[in-house]
Design a protein around this motif. Structure first.
Motif, short mmCIF file in Angstrom:
data_model
loop_
_atom_site.label_atom_id
_atom_site.label_comp_id
_atom_site.label_asym_id
_atom_site.label_seq_id
_atom_site.Cartn_x
_atom_site.Cartn_y
_atom_site.Cartn_z
N GLY A 197 -3.06 -2.20 -2.37
CA GLY A 197 -4.02 -1.31 -1.71
C GLY A 197 -3.65 0.15 -1.94
O GLY A 197 -2.47 0.52 -1.98
N GLU A 251 0.83 -1.19 0.00
CA GLU A 251 0.00 0.00 0.00
C GLU A 251 0.88 1.25 0.00
O GLU A 251 1.35 1.68 1.08
CB GLU A 251 -0.89 0.03 1.24
CG GLU A 251 -1.83 -1.15 1.35
CD GLU A 251 -3.04 -0.80 2.20
OE1 GLU A 251 -4.15 -0.85 1.67
OE2 GLU A 251 -2.86 -0.43 3.38
N VAL A 262 -8.15 1.74 -4.60
CA VAL A 262 -8.80 0.77 -5.50
C VAL A 262 -10.30 1.08 -5.50
O VAL A 262 -10.90 1.29 -4.45
CB VAL A 262 -8.56 -0.69 -5.04
CG1 VAL A 262 -9.34 -1.66 -5.93
CG2 VAL A 262 -7.08 -1.01 -5.05
#
Ligand code: PEP
Length: 247
Positions: A205, A162, A208
Motif C-alpha cells: 500500500g 505501507e 497504488v
C-alpha cells in the motif's frame, strides 16, 4: 488464497458514495481476485446491505479491543461484524500517528477482530527517516511480530506493507525495495506461523494507482494492494482490480 484488492476510504464518503460500489460491481461482477472496500463506519451497514451476496466485501477501518462497554465513540469488532463487515484494517499508520496506537494495542485489536470472526488486515511500514537510517527491515520486523495476533492463520490475517512516506504522496518505493520488504515479511511470517506463514497475503500500500498497479503486482510476494485515494472512484479501483486479476 485469492489475491486481495482492498480499498480504504478513510474519512471520505457519504451515502452518495455508495453509487461507486454499484458502478464497481457492474464493471467487475466476478473478478479473479477478491475485492474489499472499507468505507467510514457510518456507511458499513448500508454498503453491506447493498453488496450482500456479491463479489465485494465490506470492512471497517478500526475496532476497539473490547466487545462492548463504556468507550464513547468506539466501535467493537462484534459491531462491525453485525453491521455486515468481513474484514477490518488495523494499525494503519494514520491511526498509529493520530491516535498513538502501539504494536501491543494493534495486536489486541487484531485478537478482538479474530474473536468476532473478522479478517484482520494488519498494517505496518517505515517512515522516510527510518528508511534513510537503514532501519526499514528492523522496524517492519518489530511491527510484524509485535502486532500479529495470537491465533493468526493464512485465512484470518492479512499483512499490509505501507511505507508511511508513500501514503497519499504519489511517491512509491522502487520495485526492488518493495520486493526486499515483502520477501523479508514472508520469511518472518514463516518463522512466526510455520506453514501458514507462506499463505498469509502480503499487500502493498502507498500511492497504488491504475498506472503503476501492474508492475507492482508482478513483484514476488505482492499478493494484492491496500489502496487509499484511488479506491474512492470505481473506475480507478476497477482498473487496479483488473490489473490484480491479470497478475
Ligand atoms: C492508505 O491509506 O492505506 C493508502 C495506501 O493511501 P494511498 O493509496 O492514497 O497512498
Amino acid at each position: 488464497m485469492k489475491k486481495l484488492a482492498a480499498g480504504n476510504w478513510k474519512m471520505n464518503g457519504t451515502t452518495a458514495a455508495l453509487e461507486e460500489m454499484r458502478v464497481l460491481l457492474a464493471a467487475h461482477p466476478a473478478p479473479a481476485c477478491e475485492m474489499l472496500l472499507c468505507p467510514p463506519a457510518t456507511l458499513i451497514a448500508q454498503a453491506a446491505y447493498h453488496t450482500k451476496g456479491k463479489a465485494l466485501h465490506i470492512g471497517g477501518q478500526d475496532c476497539h479491543t473490547k466487545a462492548s462497554g463504556a468507550h464513547t465513540g468506539d466501535i467493537s469488532a462484534a459491531m462491525l461484524k453485525d453491521a455486515g463487515a468481513s474484514h477490518v484494517i488495523l494499525g494503519h499508520s494514520e491511526r498509529r500517528a493520530d491516535h498513538g496506537e502501539t504494536n501491543a494495542l494493534v495486536k489486541a485489536k487484531a485478537e478482538a477482530a479474530l474473536a468476532a470472526d473478522l479478517i484482520a488486515i494488519v498494517c505496518l511500514g517505515e517512515t522516510e527517516a527510518q528508511r534513510d537510517a537503514g532501519e526499514t527491515l528492523a522496524l517492519c520486523g518489530n511491527q510484524l511480530h509485535g502486532s500479529i495476533p495470537a491465533g493468526a492463520t493464512a485465512a484470518n490475517v492479512v499483512i499490509a506493507y505501507e511505507p508511511v512516506w508513500a501514503i497519499g504522496t504519489g511517491r512509491t518505493p522502487t520495485l526492488e525495495q518493495i520486493a526486499e520488504v515483502h520477501a523479508f515479511l514472508r520469511a518472518e511470517l514463516a518463522k512466526a506461523l510455520g506453514e501458514d506463514g507462506h499463505g498469509v497475503r502480503i499487500l502493498y500500500g502507498g500511492s497504488v494507482k491504475p498506472s503503476n498497479a501492474a508492475e507492482i503486482f508482478a513483484v514476488q510476494d505482492v499478493d494484492g494492494a491496500l489502496v487509499g485515494g484511488a479506491s474512492l472512484k470505481a473506475a480507478d479501483f476497477g482498473a487496479i482490480v483488473a490489473a490484480l486479476s491479470a497478475a
